[in-house]
Design a protein around this motif. Structure first.
Motif, PDB file in Angstrom:
ATOM      1  N   GLU A 258       0.818  -1.218   0.000  1.00  0.00           N
ATOM      2  CA  GLU A 258       0.000   0.000   0.000  1.00  0.00           C
ATOM      3  C   GLU A 258       0.849   1.264   0.000  1.00  0.00           C
ATOM      4  O   GLU A 258       0.625   2.188  -0.813  1.00  0.00           O
ATOM      5  CB  GLU A 258      -0.916  -0.024   1.218  1.00  0.00           C
ATOM      6  CG  GLU A 258      -1.777   1.218   1.378  1.00  0.00           C
ATOM      7  CD  GLU A 258      -2.474   1.254   2.723  1.00  0.00           C
ATOM      8  OE1 GLU A 258      -3.414   2.054   2.860  1.00  0.00           O
ATOM      9  OE2 GLU A 258      -2.074   0.500   3.640  1.00  0.00           O
ATOM     10  N   LEU A 259       1.826   1.359   0.907  1.00  0.00           N
ATOM     11  CA  LEU A 259       2.575   2.608   1.055  1.00  0.00           C
ATOM     12  C   LEU A 259       3.550   2.854  -0.096  1.00  0.00           C
ATOM     13  O   LEU A 259       3.616   3.980  -0.615  1.00  0.00           O
ATOM     14  CB  LEU A 259       3.293   2.639   2.407  1.00  0.00           C
ATOM     15  CG  LEU A 259       2.367   2.611   3.633  1.00  0.00           C
ATOM     16  CD1 LEU A 259       3.157   2.836   4.916  1.00  0.00           C
ATOM     17  CD2 LEU A 259       1.249   3.661   3.512  1.00  0.00           C
ATOM     18  N   PRO A 260       4.326   1.863  -0.554  1.00  0.00           N
ATOM     19  CA  PRO A 260       5.155   2.135  -1.737  1.00  0.00           C
ATOM     20  C   PRO A 260       4.357   2.509  -2.978  1.00  0.00           C
ATOM     21  O   PRO A 260       4.808   3.333  -3.776  1.00  0.00           O
ATOM     22  CB  PRO A 260       5.918   0.819  -1.926  1.00  0.00           C
ATOM     23  CG  PRO A 260       6.026   0.254  -0.550  1.00  0.00           C
ATOM     24  CD  PRO A 260       4.714   0.597   0.095  1.00  0.00           C
ATOM     25  N   LEU A 261       3.146   1.934  -3.150  1.00  0.00           N
ATOM     26  CA  LEU A 261       2.309   2.365  -4.270  1.00  0.00           C
ATOM     27  C   LEU A 261       1.907   3.818  -4.114  1.00  0.00           C
ATOM     28  O   LEU A 261       1.933   4.597  -5.087  1.00  0.00           O
ATOM     29  CB  LEU A 261       1.062   1.481  -4.360  1.00  0.00           C
ATOM     30  CG  LEU A 261       1.226   0.103  -5.015  1.00  0.00           C
ATOM     31  CD1 LEU A 261      -0.076  -0.686  -4.912  1.00  0.00           C
ATOM     32  CD2 LEU A 261       1.646   0.235  -6.477  1.00  0.00           C
ATOM     33  N   ALA A 262       1.515   4.209  -2.898  1.00  0.00           N
ATOM     34  CA  ALA A 262       1.134   5.603  -2.656  1.00  0.00           C
ATOM     35  C   ALA A 262       2.317   6.536  -2.884  1.00  0.00           C
ATOM     36  O   ALA A 262       2.170   7.625  -3.465  1.00  0.00           O
ATOM     37  CB  ALA A 262       0.602   5.755  -1.234  1.00  0.00           C
ATOM     38  N   LEU A 263       3.504   6.137  -2.452  1.00  0.00           N
ATOM     39  CA  LEU A 263       4.691   6.975  -2.622  1.00  0.00           C
ATOM     40  C   LEU A 263       5.067   7.101  -4.097  1.00  0.00           C
ATOM     41  O   LEU A 263       5.503   8.164  -4.543  1.00  0.00           O
ATOM     42  CB  LEU A 263       5.850   6.394  -1.820  1.00  0.00           C
ATOM     43  CG  LEU A 263       5.726   6.554  -0.300  1.00  0.00           C
ATOM     44  CD1 LEU A 263       6.718   5.646   0.420  1.00  0.00           C
ATOM     45  CD2 LEU A 263       5.955   8.008   0.105  1.00  0.00           C
ATOM     46  N   SER A 264       4.900   6.016  -4.849  1.00  0.00           N
ATOM     47  CA  SER A 264       5.235   6.097  -6.274  1.00  0.00           C
ATOM     48  C   SER A 264       4.301   7.064  -6.999  1.00  0.00           C
ATOM     49  O   SER A 264       4.723   7.770  -7.924  1.00  0.00           O
ATOM     50  CB  SER A 264       5.177   4.705  -6.907  1.00  0.00           C
ATOM     51  OG  SER A 264       3.848   4.216  -6.968  1.00  0.00           O
ATOM     52  N   ARG A 265       3.020   7.094  -6.573  1.00  0.00           N
ATOM     53  CA  ARG A 265       2.079   8.050  -7.192  1.00  0.00           C
ATOM     54  C   ARG A 265       2.469   9.486  -6.885  1.00  0.00           C
ATOM     55  O   ARG A 265       2.138  10.399  -7.661  1.00  0.00           O
ATOM     56  CB  ARG A 265       0.660   7.753  -6.698  1.00  0.00           C
ATOM     57  CG  ARG A 265       0.070   6.459  -7.250  1.00  0.00           C
ATOM     58  CD  ARG A 265      -1.417   6.385  -6.996  1.00  0.00           C
ATOM     59  NE  ARG A 265      -1.733   6.253  -5.581  1.00  0.00           N
ATOM     60  CZ  ARG A 265      -1.896   5.095  -4.947  1.00  0.00           C
ATOM     61  NH1 ARG A 265      -1.770   3.940  -5.608  1.00  0.00           N
ATOM     62  NH2 ARG A 265      -2.193   5.062  -3.663  1.00  0.00           N
TER      63      ARG A 265
ATOM     64  N   PRO B 210      11.641   1.992  -3.482  1.00  0.00           N
ATOM     65  CA  PRO B 210      11.433   1.266  -4.750  1.00  0.00           C
ATOM     66  C   PRO B 210       9.950   1.016  -5.001  1.00  0.00           C
ATOM     67  O   PRO B 210       9.239   0.487  -4.142  1.00  0.00           O
ATOM     68  CB  PRO B 210      12.194  -0.048  -4.535  1.00  0.00           C
ATOM     69  CG  PRO B 210      13.197   0.255  -3.463  1.00  0.00           C
ATOM     70  CD  PRO B 210      12.536   1.263  -2.565  1.00  0.00           C
ATOM     71  N   ALA B 211       9.475   1.399  -6.172  1.00  0.00           N
ATOM     72  CA  ALA B 211       8.049   1.286  -6.491  1.00  0.00           C
ATOM     73  C   ALA B 211       7.676  -0.157  -6.832  1.00  0.00           C
ATOM     74  O   ALA B 211       8.415  -0.831  -7.558  1.00  0.00           O
ATOM     75  CB  ALA B 211       7.703   2.195  -7.657  1.00  0.00           C
ATOM     76  N   PRO B 212       6.556  -0.670  -6.340  1.00  0.00           N
ATOM     77  CA  PRO B 212       6.121  -2.026  -6.697  1.00  0.00           C
ATOM     78  C   PRO B 212       5.933  -2.170  -8.206  1.00  0.00           C
ATOM     79  O   PRO B 212       5.328  -1.317  -8.853  1.00  0.00           O
ATOM     80  CB  PRO B 212       4.792  -2.177  -5.957  1.00  0.00           C
ATOM     81  CG  PRO B 212       4.880  -1.225  -4.808  1.00  0.00           C
ATOM     82  CD  PRO B 212       5.659  -0.055  -5.342  1.00  0.00           C
TER      83      PRO B 212
ATOM     84  N   THR C 147       6.866  13.434   4.101  1.00  0.00           N
ATOM     85  CA  THR C 147       6.165  14.499   3.387  1.00  0.00           C
ATOM     86  C   THR C 147       5.302  13.923   2.268  1.00  0.00           C
ATOM     87  O   THR C 147       4.146  14.337   2.067  1.00  0.00           O
ATOM     88  CB  THR C 147       7.183  15.499   2.811  1.00  0.00           C
ATOM     89  OG1 THR C 147       7.941  16.081   3.878  1.00  0.00           O
ATOM     90  CG2 THR C 147       6.485  16.613   2.043  1.00  0.00           C
ATOM     91  N   ALA C 148       5.847  12.936   1.535  1.00  0.00           N
ATOM     92  CA  ALA C 148       5.088  12.322   0.451  1.00  0.00           C
ATOM     93  C   ALA C 148       3.909  11.514   0.980  1.00  0.00           C
ATOM     94  O   ALA C 148       2.820  11.536   0.393  1.00  0.00           O
ATOM     95  CB  ALA C 148       6.008  11.445  -0.392  1.00  0.00           C
ATOM     96  N   LEU C 149       4.093  10.808   2.078  1.00  0.00           N
ATOM     97  CA  LEU C 149       2.989  10.038   2.657  1.00  0.00           C
ATOM     98  C   LEU C 149       1.875  10.969   3.145  1.00  0.00           C
ATOM     99  O   LEU C 149       0.685  10.659   3.008  1.00  0.00           O
ATOM    100  CB  LEU C 149       3.491   9.175   3.814  1.00  0.00           C
ATOM    101  CG  LEU C 149       4.288   7.922   3.426  1.00  0.00           C
ATOM    102  CD1 LEU C 149       4.862   7.252   4.668  1.00  0.00           C
ATOM    103  CD2 LEU C 149       3.421   6.940   2.650  1.00  0.00           C
ATOM    104  N   ALA C 150       2.266  12.101   3.721  1.00  0.00           N
ATOM    105  CA  ALA C 150       1.261  13.058   4.189  1.00  0.00           C
ATOM    106  C   ALA C 150       0.474  13.652   3.033  1.00  0.00           C
ATOM    107  O   ALA C 150      -0.716  13.975   3.171  1.00  0.00           O
ATOM    108  CB  ALA C 150       1.942  14.169   5.001  1.00  0.00           C
ATOM    109  N   ALA C 151       1.114  13.792   1.876  1.00  0.00           N
ATOM    110  CA  ALA C 151       0.421  14.323   0.712  1.00  0.00           C
ATOM    111  C   ALA C 151      -0.477  13.270   0.057  1.00  0.00           C
ATOM    112  O   ALA C 151      -1.495  13.601  -0.551  1.00  0.00           O
ATOM    113  CB  ALA C 151       1.444  14.837  -0.309  1.00  0.00           C
ATOM    114  N   ALA C 152      -0.113  11.984   0.214  1.00  0.00           N
ATOM    115  CA  ALA C 152      -0.835  10.918  -0.481  1.00  0.00           C
ATOM    116  C   ALA C 152      -2.012  10.371   0.303  1.00  0.00           C
ATOM    117  O   ALA C 152      -2.998   9.910  -0.288  1.00  0.00           O
ATOM    118  CB  ALA C 152       0.124   9.776  -0.808  1.00  0.00           C
TER     119      ALA C 152
END
Length: 464
Positions: free
Chosen positions: A196-203, A210-212, A269-274
């Motif tokens: 879940e979180l790497p997918l959100a970060l890649s977006r 590393p993106a799934p 920061t990226a997780l907070a935005a996603a």
């Protein structure tokens, strides 16, 4: 219906399958590093799902291997902090005769049931079967209870697989030098944060994780994440080994600690935005502090060496309760959940990445997926610097202190928020982490107990 399809349905739905494998699993499963129920007997197994990824032809004895995917519950006597039946993912190779190269992977020989006379073994160690997993991930779709998904990036074929021997709670396969497939062994209902979180970060375009590339799940009554394929960071070194090497050489590590702080801030920061960032209400603050107190009391009951420090340690949690009563709900967000030096990788270009977003595997999945104060991750990394310094002889307290400061400085510069500006929350989370470490080391590595006990002494004294 084809003969192969008929064999798949017959075996996967056979009521005799699990009873015939049960005696072998009773012996083999508790010996695996990723088995969570050590010290408790297995009283029974129950089958969640069975899927033939590569059908086992029961009529022929000279064919190649079959690959059987099982989700199995291991029933054990109930403990206060453990579920009675954990669910495990098994990938079993099946052959009429096992080649010598696969002898170390043998689970046993089945004496009755649909696999009678066959050798059953850990399928991940069979290159043919491991390659088949990658092929399934290259072509998304369903197979029995399994669902294979993929991102937009094409996946090359015919990459040579190898098993990594460094995993503890999971298993990993590396394909060529291009991809790594993490296979979750103990699985829980719901989407695993490591997908879940790497997918959100890649977006969000965050390159720190590393993106799934692909993944697979189970479509049982509840969704289960089973595995995630990600790019393999070839040549990267983990932060723990780098820190130990710096200590052994007498080298400074503050530049790397500062860079790690920046990397953590960019991920936060990226997780907070996603994803949502709800405020920590007073009732939730009270629950947070109460849970920490409960863990402290349980740990002190199990480890008497903690008892003299309980009043000072509890003061850290009482300060969080008082903070909540003053109002001004502080933001929470999704975090890594188990951040330490071993969950970081530095590339050959010096770029730091964060990995393994599963969170603490011992905690329930809903808790691991819940928003947390960001200082939880900060506290985990601060404790990791202390662990590294304590693992060195003589103990280099000044090295740890410099790294802790540099890490917070790097985080503050990148995030625009200094974690030290919330001393009550930071101290409480670091104290909670140290209490967890005391309990873990007392149970599993008594020789390491002085490491967290030194932190306990310091943190309890801070209350005076």
């Amino acid at each position: 219906m084809s003969e192969a399809a008929s064999a798949q349905v017959t075996l996967a739905n056979s009521t005799a399958l699990l009873p015939s494998l049960g005696p072998l699993l009773h012996e083999w499963l508790p010996r695996q590093r990723w088995f969570a129920g050590k010290g408790r007997p297995i009283t029974a197994f129950s089958l969640v799902s069975a899927t033939e990824i590569l059908p086992v032809d029961s009529a022929a004895v000279d064919t190649g291997p079959g690959l059987l995917h099982l989700l199995v519950r291991a029933h054990q006597p109930t403990m206060p902090d453990q579920p009675p039946a954990d669910c495990y993912q098994l990938l079993l190779g099946v052959r009429s005769a096992l080649p010598p190269r696969l002898a170390p992977a043998l689970i046993g020989h089945v004496t009755d049931g649909p696999l009678a006379g066959r050798a059953v073994y850990e399928g991940l160690h069979d290159r043919r079967l491991a390659a088949l997993l990658l092929e399934r991930l290259r072509t998304p779709g369903g197979l029995g209870a399994l669902r294979f998904g993929r991102g937009a990036e094409p996946i090359p074929a015919a990459l040579t697989p190898r098993v990594l021997d460094t995993e503890q709670s999971n298993s990993s396969l590396v394909y060529g030098d291009s991809y790594i497939l993490k296979i979750f062994r103990r699985v829980f209902p719901g989407t695993n944060p490591d997908l879940e979180l790497p997918l959100a970060l890649s977006r969000q375009g965050c390159g720190r994780v590393p993106a799934p590339v692909a993944w697979f799940e189970a479509a049982t009554p509840e969704r289960l994440t089973l595995g995630v394929l990600q790019p393999f960071l070839r040549g990267a070194e983990d932060g723990w080994q780098l820190a130990l090497r710096a200590l052994a050489a007498g080298d400074d590590f503050t530049h790397e600690a500062h860079a790690l702080g920046r990397a953590t801030a960019e991920v936060h920061t990226a997780l907070a935005a996603a994803l949502p960032t709800p405020s920590l209400r007073r009732s939730q603050t009270d629950e947070l502090a109460a849970a920490m107190v409960q863990r402290l009391e349980a740990a002190a009951h199990a480890v008497p060496a903690l008892v003299p420090y309980v009043p000072g340690l509890r003061a850290a949690f009482d300060a969080v309760t008082a903070l909540g009563r003053r109002g001004g709900g502080r933001p929470t967000q999704r975090v890594h959940g188990d951040l330490h030096l071993g969950q970081t990788l530095r590339g050959t270009d010096g770029f730091w990445s964060l990995i393994d977003f599963e969170g603490e595997p011992a905690r329930p999945l809903p808790e691991r997926r819940s928003p947390q104060p960001p200082v939880r991750d900060i506290a985990g990394m601060l404790r990791s610097f202390d662990y590294a310094a304590r693992s060195h002889r003589p103990w280099n307290a000044a090295w740890a202190a410099r790294c802790r400061t540099a890490y917070c400085d790097g985080y503050a510069k990148a995030a625009g928020v200094d974690p030290r500006d919330e001393p009550e929350l930071l101290r409480a989370h670091e104290t909670d982490k140290a209490v967890y470490e005391v309990l873990y080391e007392a149970r599993h590595r008594p020789d390491w107990l002085p490491v967290p006990m030194a932190a306990i002494h310091r943190l309890a004294a801070d209350a005076d």
